[in-house]
Design an enzyme around this catalytic site. Structure first.
Site, PDB file in Angstrom:
ATOM      1  N   SER A  53      38.728 -48.669  22.341  1.00  0.00           N
ATOM      2  CA  SER A  53      40.030 -48.146  21.891  1.00  0.00           C
ATOM      3  C   SER A  53      40.680 -48.967  20.791  1.00  0.00           C
ATOM      4  CB  SER A  53      40.978 -48.037  23.080  1.00  0.00           C
ATOM      5  OG  SER A  53      40.633 -46.946  23.900  1.00  0.00           O
ATOM      6  N   LYS A  56      41.483 -47.233  17.590  1.00  0.00           N
ATOM      7  CA  LYS A  56      42.715 -46.456  17.410  1.00  0.00           C
ATOM      8  C   LYS A  56      43.693 -47.128  16.455  1.00  0.00           C
ATOM      9  CE  LYS A  56      42.094 -44.400  21.944  1.00  0.00           C
ATOM     10  NZ  LYS A  56      42.254 -44.583  23.390  1.00  0.00           N
ATOM     11  N   SER A 118      47.256 -45.437  24.863  1.00  0.00           N
ATOM     12  CA  SER A 118      45.844 -45.400  24.464  1.00  0.00           C
ATOM     13  C   SER A 118      45.236 -44.023  24.698  1.00  0.00           C
ATOM     14  CB  SER A 118      45.029 -46.462  25.224  1.00  0.00           C
ATOM     15  OG  SER A 118      43.802 -46.708  24.576  1.00  0.00           O
TER      16      SER A 118
END
Length: 387
Positions: A53, A56, A118
């Site tokens: 993640s 991101k 997230s």
């Protein structure tokens, strides 16, 4: 031709300045002091690895760029496509913002869903809103990464979902991305990255609001912590890219490949505390101070003052003397025209066991191109070696 000139600056007392020791079970770790540009720690920082993640951060950076340019509005409403919802709904879809099919959600709330929660679903919904399809948005992510100098990174998805190795980053590149986010978009960074929790969606049956906590392991545990992003997949392990500011110093850290969320928290806090506690900032030159002159070629002046664009500091081990050496480096003579404030040289500071730290120097005044007779005079001076 590169010019290397000694700079006359008194920086401290004599003595060895060995880098303070630090050890971590993380297979990959990296830390940079943005106030001086010094890399304080690097452990396999150029190894290509899956970001999970932490990818991101690039999705958010692209959105921040568009918002800054006026091409994307925070209050723009986006519709969640049913197909996207089905793909990113359920226990097999990883972290989620708990969006609903057909729901209208603002860009601002999608960014909160990405940064704080997230949300894999939020990433794809935002990507489709910006570029029409996720692959088109991913192409934009890769263009921005190249512009930032992230030479060992490639993105295959907007949310870092495992994709058979097409998505990879390095710790150094994640540090570059964090630095660019903080430096290029300070207001948006402050607005989104330090939120401790966010509420979105409702529980099945009871219809109660769903509040999720930010997984940032530094928030509330390290003074000045204000971002950025955790990541976890089976392939990547547990990772974190973080930042904190204490006084004039801001540190960016990356840690990756840990075995649990608890270990990630422990190691992240320990690493950041080491960065602030084991190192200190030492002033070098005050803003506007004249450091040296640089030779000019083809200008209406034969030299230009090199000055500090801001208060410049070097990062050195805390509690130790500093046997530091300085030199001014520039590619010269510098060709005219030169704008006032143009970055044309660096002050390089080095010492025993310390990697060189490069601090920018700029032109103290504008230098215009020389006229016809000025160019002839300069040619004669060069021909006969006249200073």
């Amino acid at each position: 031709m590169k010019r290397l000139l000694p700079a006359i600056l008194l920086l401290g007392t004599a003595g060895q300045a060995a880098a303070p020791p630090f050890d971590t079970p993380a297979p990959v770790a990296y830390m940079k002091d943005l106030s001086s540009g010094a890399v304080l720690y690097a452990k396999d920082a150029d190894r290509r690895m899956p970001p999970a993640s932490m990818a991101k951060m690039m999705t958010v950076y692209v959105a921040f760029d568009l918002i800054k340019k006026g091409d994307l509005k925070l209050d723009r409403m986006v519709t969640v496509r049913p197909e996207t919802w089905r793909r990113w709904h359920g226990p097999e879809a990883g972290s989620t913002m708990f969006l609903s099919p057909g729901e209208q959600v603002s860009v601002e709330n999608l960014l909160n869903g990405i940064v704080t929660l997230s949300g894999n679903d939020a990433c794809v919904v935002l990507a489709e809103a910006i570029s029409g399809t996720e692959p088109a948005f991913v192409a934009l992510m890769n263009r921005r990464a190249a512009e930032l100098g992230m030479r060992n990174s490639q993105f295959g998805t907007s949310n870092g979902w495992p994709d058979a190795g097409r998505t990879y980053v390095t710790a150094k590149d994640l540090g570059t991305l964090a630095e660019a986010t903080i430096s290029n978009h300070p207001d948006l960074y402050k607005k989104f990255y330090s939120r401790t929790s966010f509420t979105w969606g409702k529980t099945m049956g009871g219809g109660e609001a769903i509040t999720q906590q930010n997984r940032d392991p530094l928030l509330g545990r390290v003074d000045g912590a204000d971002g950025l992003k955790t990541g976890h997949t089976e392939e990547a392990g547990y990772g974190f890219t973080g930042s904190a500011k204490q006084g004039p110093r801001r540190l960016v850290m990356v840690i990756a490949g840990l075995t649990s969320a608890g270990q990630r928290q422990e190691q992240s806090v320990s690493f950041m505390n080491w960065g602030f506690g084991a190192w200190t900032s030492k002033p070098v030159v005050r803003k506007g101070a004249h450091v040296q002159d640089a030779e000019v070629q083809g200008g209406d002046a034969r030299s230009v003052a090199l000055v500090a664009p801001t208060d410049l500091a070097v990062t050195v081990p805390a509690g130790l003397g500093s046997d530091l050496r300085t030199r001014v480096v520039y590619q010269g003579p510098v060709a005219a025209p030169i704008a006032a404030g143009q970055h044309i040289a660096d002050l390089v500071i080095s010492g025993p066991d310390l990697a060189p730290q490069r601090l920018p120097l700029v032109a103290g005044a504008a230098v215009e191109e020389a006229g016809f007779f000025g160019r002839i005079a300069a040619g004669f001076r060069w021909l006969f070696g006249i200073a």
